[in-house]
Scaffold this motif. Structure first.
Motif, PDB file in Angstrom:
ATOM      1  N   ASP A   1      38.974  52.305   7.900  1.00 20.77           N
ATOM      2  CA  ASP A   1      39.081  52.684   6.342  1.00 20.77           C
ATOM      3  C   ASP A   1      39.604  51.769   5.149  1.00 20.77           C
ATOM      4  N   VAL A   2      39.529  52.020   4.043  1.00 19.47           N
ATOM      5  CA  VAL A   2      40.229  51.036   3.166  1.00 19.47           C
ATOM      6  C   VAL A   2      40.947  52.115   2.333  1.00 19.47           C
ATOM      7  N   ARG A   3      42.707  51.997   1.461  1.00 16.83           N
ATOM      8  CA  ARG A   3      42.510  52.997   0.018  1.00 16.83           C
ATOM      9  C   ARG A   3      43.146  51.799  -0.472  1.00 16.83           C
ATOM     10  N   GLY A   4      43.154  52.803  -1.508  1.00 16.29           N
ATOM     11  CA  GLY A   4      42.909  52.028  -2.707  1.00 16.29           C
ATOM     12  C   GLY A   4      44.527  52.176  -4.105  1.00 16.29           C
ATOM     13  N   ASP A   5      44.506  51.341  -4.647  1.00 19.83           N
ATOM     14  CA  ASP A   5      46.220  52.232  -5.116  1.00 19.83           C
ATOM     15  C   ASP A   5      45.801  51.873  -6.771  1.00 19.83           C
ATOM     16  N   ASP A   6      44.977  51.617  -7.335  1.00 19.78           N
ATOM     17  CA  ASP A   6      44.948  51.088  -8.545  1.00 19.78           C
ATOM     18  C   ASP A   6      45.934  50.733  -9.375  1.00 19.78           C
ATOM     19  N   ILE A   7      46.449  49.110  -8.513  1.00 18.81           N
ATOM     20  CA  ILE A   7      46.896  48.268  -9.003  1.00 18.81           C
ATOM     21  C   ILE A   7      48.697  48.925  -9.721  1.00 18.81           C
ATOM     22  N   ASP A   8      48.687  50.114  -8.579  1.00 23.15           N
ATOM     23  CA  ASP A   8      50.035  50.201  -8.727  1.00 23.15           C
ATOM     24  C   ASP A   8      51.087  50.600  -6.916  1.00 23.15           C
ATOM     25  N   GLN A   9      51.783  49.748  -7.521  1.00 24.09           N
ATOM     26  CA  GLN A   9      52.460  49.039  -6.079  1.00 24.09           C
ATOM     27  C   GLN A   9      53.197  50.200  -5.516  1.00 24.09           C
ATOM     28  N   ALA A  10      54.203  50.681  -6.266  1.00 27.33           N
ATOM     29  CA  ALA A  10      54.928  51.878  -5.787  1.00 27.33           C
ATOM     30  C   ALA A  10      54.116  52.854  -4.523  1.00 27.33           C
ATOM     31  N   ARG A  11      52.926  53.439  -5.351  1.00 30.34           N
ATOM     32  CA  ARG A  11      51.271  53.967  -4.561  1.00 30.34           C
ATOM     33  C   ARG A  11      50.885  52.999  -3.431  1.00 30.34           C
ATOM     34  N   ALA A  12      50.883  51.694  -3.615  1.00 29.03           N
ATOM     35  CA  ALA A  12      50.863  51.092  -2.690  1.00 29.03           C
ATOM     36  C   ALA A  12      51.228  50.911  -1.890  1.00 29.03           C
ATOM     37  N   LYS A  13      52.277  51.114  -1.375  1.00 28.27           N
ATOM     38  CA  LYS A  13      54.083  51.576  -0.176  1.00 28.27           C
ATOM     39  C   LYS A  13      53.985  52.676  -0.150  1.00 28.27           C
ATOM     40  N   LYS A  14      52.929  53.686  -0.787  1.00 26.41           N
ATOM     41  CA  LYS A  14      52.904  55.114  -0.092  1.00 26.41           C
ATOM     42  C   LYS A  14      52.225  54.852   0.443  1.00 26.41           C
ATOM     43  N   ASN A  15      51.059  54.180   0.419  1.00 27.18           N
ATOM     44  CA  ASN A  15      49.912  54.329   1.256  1.00 27.18           C
ATOM     45  C   ASN A  15      49.631  53.450   2.275  1.00 27.18           C
ATOM     46  N   VAL A  16      51.068  52.867   2.803  1.00 28.50           N
ATOM     47  CA  VAL A  16      50.979  52.317   4.045  1.00 28.50           C
ATOM     48  C   VAL A  16      51.959  53.328   4.592  1.00 28.50           C
ATOM     49  N   GLU A  17      52.825  53.951   3.576  1.00 30.59           N
ATOM     50  CA  GLU A  17      54.135  54.957   4.562  1.00 30.59           C
ATOM     51  C   GLU A  17      52.779  56.096   4.973  1.00 30.59           C
ATOM     52  N   ASP A  18      52.609  56.566   4.343  1.00 29.50           N
ATOM     53  CA  ASP A  18      51.506  57.757   4.544  1.00 29.50           C
ATOM     54  C   ASP A  18      50.462  57.099   5.920  1.00 29.50           C
ATOM     55  N   ALA A  19      50.065  56.196   6.016  1.00 26.87           N
ATOM     56  CA  ALA A  19      49.248  55.845   6.948  1.00 26.87           C
ATOM     57  C   ALA A  19      49.638  55.558   8.315  1.00 26.87           C
ATOM     58  N   LEU A  20      51.068  54.822   8.404  1.00 26.21           N
ATOM     59  CA  LEU A  20      52.382  55.051   9.685  1.00 26.21           C
ATOM     60  C   LEU A  20      51.813  57.016  10.152  1.00 26.21           C
ATOM     61  N   VAL A  21      52.115  57.501   9.282  1.00 27.92           N
ATOM     62  CA  VAL A  21      52.929  58.819   9.662  1.00 27.92           C
ATOM     63  C   VAL A  21      50.880  59.381  10.264  1.00 27.92           C
ATOM     64  N   ALA A  22      49.955  59.494   9.469  1.00 25.68           N
ATOM     65  CA  ALA A  22      48.888  59.954   9.448  1.00 25.68           C
ATOM     66  C   ALA A  22      47.675  59.484  10.493  1.00 25.68           C
ATOM     67  N   SER A  23      48.382  57.868  10.871  1.00 26.59           N
ATOM     68  CA  SER A  23      47.401  57.553  11.697  1.00 26.59           C
ATOM     69  C   SER A  23      48.333  56.495  12.964  1.00 26.59           C
ATOM     70  N   PRO A  24      48.728  57.121  13.582  1.00 27.04           N
ATOM     71  CA  PRO A  24      49.253  56.454  14.894  1.00 27.04           C
ATOM     72  C   PRO A  24      48.530  55.415  15.227  1.00 27.04           C
ATOM     73  N   ASP A  25      47.554  55.680  15.447  1.00 27.16           N
ATOM     74  CA  ASP A  25      46.223  54.447  16.289  1.00 27.16           C
ATOM     75  C   ASP A  25      46.175  53.195  15.807  1.00 27.16           C
ATOM     76  N   VAL A  26      46.476  53.305  14.302  1.00 28.64           N
ATOM     77  CA  VAL A  26      46.229  52.022  14.087  1.00 28.64           C
ATOM     78  C   VAL A  26      46.808  51.101  14.735  1.00 28.64           C
ATOM     79  N   THR A  27      46.331  49.533  14.740  1.00 28.22           N
ATOM     80  CA  THR A  27      46.925  48.453  15.524  1.00 28.22           C
ATOM     81  C   THR A  27      47.210  47.671  14.153  1.00 28.22           C
ATOM     82  N   CYS A  28      46.694  47.391  13.386  1.00 25.50           N
ATOM     83  CA  CYS A  28      46.406  46.727  12.627  1.00 25.50           C
ATOM     84  C   CYS A  28      46.220  47.029  10.608  1.00 25.50           C
TER      85      CYS A  28
END
Length: 320
Positions: free
Chosen positions: A187-214
């Motif tokens: 999957d690929v997640r967008g942030d509309d060049i909002d850097q706070a949202r960009a970091k939040k997308n990663v933080e959310d992914a760490l919780v929601a997708s623990p099987d992601v290795t890359c």
């Protein structure tokens, strides 16, 4: 005496007006070329340096680099409309979303020489595109992942503008490069060049997708935000990170080994060569425009052993 003072004041004012008018006339005699970016990002500092170098070689032109107030089609279009109204003779633009702004870009192309960079708009009447092959850059990202993950894994991507051609092409290039391997870009997640949202997308992914290795940062600021989110979560080094571009945080992560490698572009060359290309075109020299309208500036992979030399070269190009 009062009459003399008043007359002197009037004469002085007339002189100022005259000098101002002369200055404006002279400014009007010097054509302006503009490089319009897609949003605020340190990525474009190299392009600023490229514009500056080109200005030194094009004294008969005024060169400008313009940032839209926000990364949106409407705001970028308004900026270009304003530039055309001001008499700008050529615009090179990284279009926010070419697919939804064809009419707007064609309007600009009918009023001034329009070139594209970074994210092409081939369906428009632009003269030419100068920039990376984003498909090839995506394939290079796949090479980084394959080298770093020989046993396979699941990758999650992060990008600014999901609708922009540069994003779509990098994503497709990476998927093509990973075909037939045990690595998948899920999957690929967008942030509309909002850097706070960009970091939040990663933080959310760490919780929601623990099987992601890359994790893959497809825009220049995405990799630093991935780095920061992983650092804050204590997971640096446990998840493979594939980068794009040369943000100092990205280069630092590559050097320390927490980022596998990064695919770098050459925005300095886009701006430097692009400004000179536009100036030549406006003088009637179209020899620099290829038949297919594409001028590709190669991308390359920067690994741990390449960082110091690459950073030194960047510093030299910027004149520091």
């Amino acid at each position: 005496m009062k009459s003399l003072i008043r007359n002197a004041s009037v004469a002085a004012a007339a002189l100022v007006v005259g000098l101002t008018a002369t200055a404006i006339a002279r400014a009007d005699d010097k054509p302006t070329l503009a490089f319009v970016v897609n949003g605020a990002s340190d990525f474009w500092k190299a392009a600023e340096a490229g514009v500056k170098k080109a200005q030194g070689e094009l004294p008969d032109y005024t060169l400008e680099l313009k940032y839209p107030e926000q990364s949106s089609v409407a705001i970028q279009q308004r900026l270009m409309d304003d530039l055309v109204t001001a008499g700008v003779k050529g615009i090179m633009v990284s279009a926010v979303d070419p697919k939804t702004s064809t009419d707007g870009l064609n309007k600009i192309a009918s009023q001034t020489a329009l070139f594209t960079t970074d994210s092409d708009a081939p369906q428009t009447k632009r003269v030419a595109y100068i920039g990376s092959s984003n498909v090839d850059a995506g394939k290079q990202a796949a090479e980084i992942a394959k080298k770093a993950m020989p046993d396979g894994g699941k990758c999650l991507g992060f990008v600014g503008l999901l609708g922009a051609d540069n994003a779509k092409e990098r994503i497709q290039g990476m998927k093509d490069g990973l075909a037939g391997t045990k690595i998948e870009l899920v999957d690929v997640r967008g942030d509309d060049i909002d850097q706070a949202r960009a970091k939040k997308n990663v933080e959310d992914a760490l919780v929601a997708s623990p099987d992601v290795t890359c994790m893959v940062g497809f825009y220049s600021y995405n990799t630093p935000r991935i780095y920061e989110a992983l650092r804050d979560a204590g997971k640096l080094g446990s998840i493979t990170v594939v980068g794009f571009d040369d943000d100092p945080i990205t280069l630092g992560g590559v050097k320390e080994g927490t980022i596998a490698a990064t695919v770098v572009q050459q925005p300095f060359e886009w701006a430097y060569q692009g400004m000179k290309l536009m100036a030549a075109y406006l003088k009637g020299d179209k020899s620099g425009i290829p038949a297919n309208g594409l001028i590709i500036i190669p991308t390359k992979i920067i690994g741990k052993d390449d960082v110091d030399a690459y950073a030194a070269n960047l510093k030299a190009m910027s004149g520091n």
